[in-house]
Scaffold this active site. Structure first.
Site, short mmCIF file in Angstrom:
data_model
loop_
_atom_site.label_atom_id
_atom_site.label_comp_id
_atom_site.label_asym_id
_atom_site.label_seq_id
_atom_site.Cartn_x
_atom_site.Cartn_y
_atom_site.Cartn_z
N ALA A 43 43.82 0.50 -14.98
CA ALA A 43 44.22 -0.88 -14.67
C ALA A 43 43.53 -1.31 -13.39
O ALA A 43 43.56 -0.57 -12.39
CB ALA A 43 45.74 -0.97 -14.50
N LYS A 105 49.38 7.08 1.31
CA LYS A 105 50.14 7.63 2.44
C LYS A 105 51.26 6.71 2.87
O LYS A 105 52.34 7.15 3.26
CB LYS A 105 49.23 7.95 3.63
CG LYS A 105 48.29 6.81 4.06
CD LYS A 105 46.94 6.91 3.42
CE LYS A 105 46.14 5.64 3.53
NZ LYS A 105 44.78 5.83 3.91
N GLU A 129 47.97 15.10 -2.22
CA GLU A 129 47.00 15.73 -1.31
C GLU A 129 46.09 14.71 -0.63
O GLU A 129 45.78 14.81 0.56
CB GLU A 129 46.15 16.75 -2.09
CG GLU A 129 45.13 17.48 -1.27
CD GLU A 129 45.77 18.38 -0.21
OE1 GLU A 129 46.39 19.38 -0.57
OE2 GLU A 129 45.63 18.06 0.98
N VAL A 132 46.65 12.56 2.97
CA VAL A 132 46.45 12.99 4.37
C VAL A 132 45.06 13.59 4.53
O VAL A 132 44.70 14.54 3.83
CB VAL A 132 47.52 14.02 4.79
CG1 VAL A 132 47.31 14.43 6.24
CG2 VAL A 132 48.92 13.48 4.59
N ILE A 136 40.19 16.85 2.99
CA ILE A 136 40.63 18.16 3.50
C ILE A 136 41.91 18.58 2.75
O ILE A 136 42.87 17.82 2.74
CB ILE A 136 40.96 18.10 5.02
CG1 ILE A 136 39.79 17.52 5.81
CG2 ILE A 136 41.35 19.47 5.53
CD1 ILE A 136 40.11 17.30 7.29
N LYS A 205 50.38 9.39 7.92
CA LYS A 205 49.93 10.75 7.58
C LYS A 205 50.70 11.80 8.40
O LYS A 205 51.05 12.85 7.89
CB LYS A 205 48.43 10.86 7.83
CG LYS A 205 47.61 9.95 6.90
CD LYS A 205 46.19 9.77 7.39
CE LYS A 205 45.36 8.91 6.46
NZ LYS A 205 44.10 8.47 7.05
N GLY A 302 36.54 7.82 2.45
CA GLY A 302 35.36 7.63 1.62
C GLY A 302 35.68 7.94 0.16
O GLY A 302 36.65 8.64 -0.14
N1 HSE Z 1 41.53 4.17 6.47
C1 HSE Z 1 41.72 5.59 6.33
C2 HSE Z 1 40.89 6.29 7.41
C3 HSE Z 1 41.29 6.01 4.96
O1 HSE Z 1 40.02 5.67 7.98
O2 HSE Z 1 41.16 7.44 7.68
C4 HSE Z 1 41.66 7.43 4.61
O3 HSE Z 1 43.04 7.61 4.60
#
Ligand code: HSE
Length: 438
Positions: A43, A105, A129, A132, A136, A205, A302
């Site tokens: 969607a 988050k 996962e 945060v 990683i 986070k 990213g």
């Molecule tokens: N806007 C967030 C950052 C994206 O720059 O860390 C990843 O959670």
């Protein structure tokens, strides 16, 4: 075995990355998961088909609620972001007996307690996962890899955009707004970039990290949050002269009286590995009793780094599809009936060291006044810089590093210092952490 059917909500930066990774690595992923994983339906209102080769093979609907209602969908992957309608979609998916994977988050930090209770009730998994530190695998590391330990504290660079801005300002002298615009163009920043700059994203986070580290409910409303907007190039330079870097850290620590939960710019010694984590990279330092310090480093934002975490969660869900719900890894690492009610400390009660910068009139006795006000409150000074005044200027910057003290005492001292006739304007205060293994 029949492939698992995924319903993908959102085809933006992370949704698009997830689509591409799942398709490109389909065979390798199936070998790990034990069966194929197919995106049956997605969607999205707005997406760029040119970035998504093969998107024409699947149904793309306008209405995300149709996906969570689709009986053929086994796992809903929520990559829309934001609080609403993400909350309603996730709760509906759970109600319909579907497992959920999310990178959201904000959703987990604010509504996670409600969502996990609903998932527990229905016997479905909610995996997060990617919420945060992007790519990683920090949730897995803390929740499973460190399960033997009593965790003492976590300190992390957990916002890639903020770290990218601070790095570019320090290394290239670039303008704040200009770097932020680049972070937005690269798809790092939140839809509302003030979430990055003011520390709200990092606070989301950190809330999650604290819960899985200490086994406490999610308590986003109790995080102390301070952004990077007031850091000047002078502060960065003075910190450098003293052997420190300024990083925007999320810190959570267990103390005898409660849990610290705070996001703010922080001076850290430049010899620490984490002080050298630059650009969009994230790093999380975990201090635990058995293993000691461990450091986790990688891309914090990213398309494909975040997709890497999303797809790992999908594989985890697929592997446990046949496991008895009682035998799965608990959402917040600790069993739901074993959560602790340790209080979150107010910022006034937090103890830390400080960097102070003030502008003083260049006349005898000023420094003595300042050090007396600090000394009266038991605050000892660790280092100091006083610059010569520039030609024709009557005021000089004074920079002090202090030893650890309670925030309430420092607030009182700063108020008194600012009231001195010989001090011009506000005192800049940046908290400082040595991040040693204690
Ligand atoms: N806007 C967030 C950052 C994206 O720059 O860390 C990843 O959670």
């Amino acid at each position: 075995m029949k492939p698992v059917n995924v319903g993908l909500l959102g085809l933006g930066t992370v949704g698009g990355g997830t689509f591409n990774v799942l398709r490109r690595n389909a065979q390798e992923i199936a070998r790990r998961a034990g069966r194929g994983i197919e995106i049956g339906v997605a969607a999205a209102r707005d997406y760029d088909p040119a970035r998504l080769p093969g998107i024409g093979d699947i149904r793309v609907l306008d209405d995300a609620f149709e996906v969570v209602e689709d009986p053929a969908v086994d796992i809903v992957v929520e990559l829309i972001g934001g609080y609403s309608p993400a909350r309603e979609l996730v709760l509906k998916a759970i109600d319909n007996g579907k497992h959920v994977v999310t990178a959201n988050k904000a959703l987990i930090a604010l509504h996670g307690n409600e969502i996990f209770a609903a998932a527990q009730e229905k016997g479905v998994m909610v995996a997060f996962e990617a919420a945060v530190a992007g790519g990683i695998p920090i949730i897995k590391a803390v929740r499973e890899g460190l399960a033997a330990n009593r965790i003492d504290w976590i300190a992390g660079i957990i916002n890639g955009t903020g770290n990218f801005i601070l790095t570019e300002m320090r290394d290239k002298g670039r303008d704040f707004a200009d770097v932020l615009a680049e972070a937005q163009a690269l798809g790092y920043a939140e839809a509302d970039p003030t979430f990055d700059v003011e520390g709200i994203d990092a606070a989301h986070k950190l809330t999650i990290l604290a819960s899985i580290a200490f086994g406490v409910p999610l308590q986003f409303d109790k995080v102390y949050t301070e952004g990077i907007g007031r850091i000047t190039r002078d502060d960065v330079a003075f910190a450098g002269e003293l052997g420190y870097r300024i990083k925007h850290l999320g810190i959570t620590r267990r103390t005898d009286s409660g849990i610290e939960l705070r996001v703010h710019p922080t001076l850290i010694p430049e010899r620490r590995l984490i002080a050298n984590v630059d650009g969009v990279m994230n790093a999380v330092l975990v201090q635990a009793d058995a293993v000691g310090p461990t450091l986790y480093y990688g891309a914090g934002a990213g398309a494909e780094p975040t997709a890497s975490a999303v797809v790992a969660d999908i594989v985890d869900v697929v592997r446990t599809l046949t496991a008895d719900p009682e035998n799965r890894v608990p959402h917040l690492a600790f069993q739901p009936d074993a959560l602790s009610d340790l209080p979150i400390l107010a910022m006034d009660e937090v103890e830390t060291s400080y960097y102070l910068r003030m502008c003083a009139v260049d006349r005898p006795g000023v420094l003595a006044d300042v050090t007396r006000l600090l000394g009266d409150r038991g605050i000892s000074i660790e280092a100091m810089i006083q610059k010569e005044p520039a030609e024709g200027v009557q005021e000089v910057p004074i920079i002090l590093l202090t030893r650890r003290v309670r925030e309430a005492q420092m607030n009182e001292a700063i108020e008194k210092i600012e009231a001195l006739d010989s001090i011009d304007g506000a005192v800049t205060r940046i908290r400082m952490e040595h991040l040693d293994s204690s």
